[in-house]
Scaffold this motif. Structure first.
Motif, PDB file in Angstrom:
ATOM      1  N   HIS A  81       0.836  -1.207   0.000  1.00  0.00           N
ATOM      2  CA  HIS A  81       0.000   0.000   0.000  1.00  0.00           C
ATOM      3  C   HIS A  81       0.865   1.250   0.000  1.00  0.00           C
ATOM      4  O   HIS A  81       2.010   1.235   0.478  1.00  0.00           O
ATOM      5  CB  HIS A  81      -0.963   0.004   1.199  1.00  0.00           C
ATOM      6  CG  HIS A  81      -0.309  -0.025   2.550  1.00  0.00           C
ATOM      7  ND1 HIS A  81       0.057   1.110   3.218  1.00  0.00           N
ATOM      8  CD2 HIS A  81       0.039  -1.061   3.358  1.00  0.00           C
ATOM      9  CE1 HIS A  81       0.592   0.779   4.390  1.00  0.00           C
ATOM     10  NE2 HIS A  81       0.609  -0.534   4.493  1.00  0.00           N
ATOM     11  N   ASP A 110       6.441   1.190   7.112  1.00  0.00           N
ATOM     12  CA  ASP A 110       5.076   0.724   6.818  1.00  0.00           C
ATOM     13  C   ASP A 110       4.435   1.646   5.793  1.00  0.00           C
ATOM     14  O   ASP A 110       3.719   2.557   6.153  1.00  0.00           O
ATOM     15  CB  ASP A 110       4.273   0.675   8.115  1.00  0.00           C
ATOM     16  CG  ASP A 110       2.902   0.051   7.925  1.00  0.00           C
ATOM     17  OD1 ASP A 110       2.637  -0.476   6.839  1.00  0.00           O
ATOM     18  OD2 ASP A 110       2.087   0.109   8.858  1.00  0.00           O
ATOM     19  N   MET A 111       4.623   1.394   4.482  1.00  0.00           N
ATOM     20  CA  MET A 111       5.550   0.467   3.912  1.00  0.00           C
ATOM     21  C   MET A 111       6.131   0.990   2.601  1.00  0.00           C
ATOM     22  O   MET A 111       6.107   0.345   1.583  1.00  0.00           O
ATOM     23  CB  MET A 111       4.903  -0.926   3.730  1.00  0.00           C
ATOM     24  CG  MET A 111       3.604  -0.901   2.909  1.00  0.00           C
ATOM     25  SD  MET A 111       3.312  -2.486   2.057  1.00  0.00           S
ATOM     26  CE  MET A 111       4.284  -2.245   0.563  1.00  0.00           C
ATOM     27  N   GLU A 144      -5.287   1.040   2.776  1.00  0.00           N
ATOM     28  CA  GLU A 144      -5.047  -0.132   3.634  1.00  0.00           C
ATOM     29  C   GLU A 144      -5.084   0.245   5.109  1.00  0.00           C
ATOM     30  O   GLU A 144      -5.593  -0.500   5.933  1.00  0.00           O
ATOM     31  CB  GLU A 144      -3.684  -0.742   3.280  1.00  0.00           C
ATOM     32  CG  GLU A 144      -3.455  -2.141   3.863  1.00  0.00           C
ATOM     33  CD  GLU A 144      -2.952  -2.155   5.296  1.00  0.00           C
ATOM     34  OE1 GLU A 144      -3.067  -3.192   5.937  1.00  0.00           O
ATOM     35  OE2 GLU A 144      -2.452  -1.110   5.787  1.00  0.00           O
ATOM     36  N   GLU A 145      -4.547   1.412   5.426  1.00  0.00           N
ATOM     37  CA  GLU A 145      -4.441   1.805   6.838  1.00  0.00           C
ATOM     38  C   GLU A 145      -5.791   2.167   7.450  1.00  0.00           C
ATOM     39  O   GLU A 145      -5.890   2.380   8.655  1.00  0.00           O
ATOM     40  CB  GLU A 145      -3.455   2.971   6.999  1.00  0.00           C
ATOM     41  CG  GLU A 145      -2.006   2.609   6.663  1.00  0.00           C
ATOM     42  CD  GLU A 145      -1.352   1.689   7.693  1.00  0.00           C
ATOM     43  OE1 GLU A 145      -2.044   1.214   8.608  1.00  0.00           O
ATOM     44  OE2 GLU A 145      -0.149   1.445   7.555  1.00  0.00           O
ATOM     45  N   GLU A 169       4.567  -5.898   3.415  1.00  0.00           N
ATOM     46  CA  GLU A 169       4.350  -5.174   4.670  1.00  0.00           C
ATOM     47  C   GLU A 169       5.570  -5.382   5.569  1.00  0.00           C
ATOM     48  O   GLU A 169       6.371  -6.298   5.349  1.00  0.00           O
ATOM     49  CB  GLU A 169       3.107  -5.736   5.382  1.00  0.00           C
ATOM     50  CG  GLU A 169       1.791  -5.364   4.727  1.00  0.00           C
ATOM     51  CD  GLU A 169       1.276  -3.992   5.157  1.00  0.00           C
ATOM     52  OE1 GLU A 169       1.999  -3.259   5.857  1.00  0.00           O
ATOM     53  OE2 GLU A 169       0.138  -3.670   4.766  1.00  0.00           O
ATOM     54  N   PRO A 170       5.703  -4.535   6.614  1.00  0.00           N
ATOM     55  CA  PRO A 170       6.847  -4.678   7.514  1.00  0.00           C
ATOM     56  C   PRO A 170       6.990  -6.102   8.054  1.00  0.00           C
ATOM     57  O   PRO A 170       6.003  -6.795   8.280  1.00  0.00           O
ATOM     58  CB  PRO A 170       6.513  -3.729   8.664  1.00  0.00           C
ATOM     59  CG  PRO A 170       5.633  -2.707   8.070  1.00  0.00           C
ATOM     60  CD  PRO A 170       4.840  -3.407   7.006  1.00  0.00           C
TER      61      PRO A 170
HETATM   62 ZN   LIG Z   1       1.117  -1.458   6.299  1.00  0.00          ZN
END
Ligand SMILES: [Zn+2]
Length: 375
Positions: A81, A110-111, A144-145, A169-170
């Motif tokens: 994202h 992130d990210m 996404e968040e 992602e992380p």
């Molecule tokens: Zn993320």
């Protein structure tokens, strides 16, 4: 050192510069214009790498960006994202900086670093620097968040063309991949009572706050009956004045679950909650937003492949679980083997010390390219 590792090392500096550039394009989920600037930045570079790009236009969130490269029928989804949890202007408090082998900035871990690696994998495929047996499909989400409300349908459609999904992602501390994620339920509980003068006629009122006090324990009890589930009542708003019996209360609730089958059961129990005080009524809205990402045999197989590549490249990958949700849960729920947490090593997601470890950039790139060669 392998050919891929050599190449990754040569590209490390350029990639670090690009990561910083992308971080400087602040992109809070709620700011469509800013997210779209990050989308444009990415789209231009993907096109230059030879990818075919499509945008799913949105009116409130930023556009979703899809990129494709390769003609083969077998496809691997690279998922990430471009939105962040940071408001515009956060760069003043969290300037982009390099210190002690780390790179800092809002959204770097992130990210945005993962997004730049997705781009570089397309470049490697486009220049035929690697032979990937599957075509590449990338999905860059823009909300996404905030729970992927506008993007979920498009993501699920793209994902269902793919044989497997790698999520940038992380990673977990120490660089480990994520092979299990808890599922997330987001609910709002509204309580309607009746206002009255607290001194003159308290008996005429029905306190929404008092009713809520009863329900806090009912909620804890419901969630407590499910293994490894957790509850957080994160926001409570209610009442107007200390001398008025409160007629309204609103609570925002976050529930995490460990097994997909718990979702419908918890949902049913929440909707069956009954008021304790006579005259009080409820409205429960929301639902299970992301199912858990469970470690199926398909997930395990992908992880084993990645771990083997890492070992050949001279390091140990490792795996673990997290309570945080991601879009990886959505692809996994479709039955698509999904390996999550493949982004650049670092720490401080959603925190002011958010950073990545610079020397992990080439290591990650080599891991991902090596994995895509063997997938
Ligand atoms: Zn993320």
């Amino acid at each position: 050192m392998s050919r891929i590792q050599d190449y990754a090392q040569q590209r490390a500096e350029v990639l670090l510069e690009e990561i910083q550039e992308l971080v400087l394009l602040e992109s809070p989920s709620q700011d469509r214009g800013r997210v779209n600037r990050a989308v444009e930045w990415m789209e231009e570079r993907l096109q230059a790498a030879g990818a075919l790009t499509t945008r799913v236009p949105q009116t409130e969130a930023g556009d979703q960006l899809i990129a494709r490269l390769g003609a083969g029928p077998d496809k691997t989804l690279l998922l990430g994202h471009l939105d962040t949890v940071w408001d515009a202007g956060q760069l003043v408090r969290m300037p982009v900086r390099l210190s002690d082998g780390k790179a800092y900035g809002p959204g770097i871990f992130d990210m945005k670093s993962g997004a730049v690696l997705m781009l570089e994998l397309f470049r490697m495929a486009g220049r035929k620097l690697c032979t990937f047996p599957t075509s590449l499909v990338a999905f860059f989400n823009s909300d996404e968040e905030v729970g992927s409300g506008t993007s979920r349908a498009a993501l699920e459609e793209v994902a269902s063309e793919c044989r497997q999904a790698l999520v940038l992602e992380p990673c977990l501390p120490g660089g480990r991949a994520k092979t299990f994620r808890k599922g997330v339920g987001i609910y709002t509980l509204e309580i309607f009572g009746k206002s009255a003068h607290a001194g003159v006629s308290p008996g005429r009122g029905v306190s929404a706050v008092e009713e809520f006090a009863h329900q806090v324990f009912a909620l804890k009890q419901i969630v407590g009956t499910f293994q490894n589930a957790s509850l957080n009542i994160g926001v409570v708003q209610g009442g107007t004045r200390s001398n008025v019996v409160p007629e309204y209360l609103r609570a925002e609730i976050d529930i995490r679950i460990s097994s997909s089958s718990d979702g419908p059961d918890i949902d049913r129990s929440l909707r069956a909650l009954a008021p304790v005080l006579s005259g009080a009524t409820f409205r429960v809205s929301g639902g299970i937003n992301r199912p858990p990402l469970e470690r199926t045999s398909g997930v395990g197989r992908l992880y084993e492949k990645a771990a083997t590549v890492a070992k050949r490249q001279g390091w140990t990958l490792g795996e673990g679980s997290t309570g945080g949700g991601s879009d990886g849960s959505l692809t996994a729920a479709l039955g698509i083997p999904t390996l999550d947490g493949l982004g650049v090593d670092g720490d401080g997601a959603h925190a002011v010390d958010e950073h990545i470890i610079i020397e992990d950039i080439p290591r990650r790139l080599a891991l991902l390219a090596g994995l895509l060669e063997r997938i």
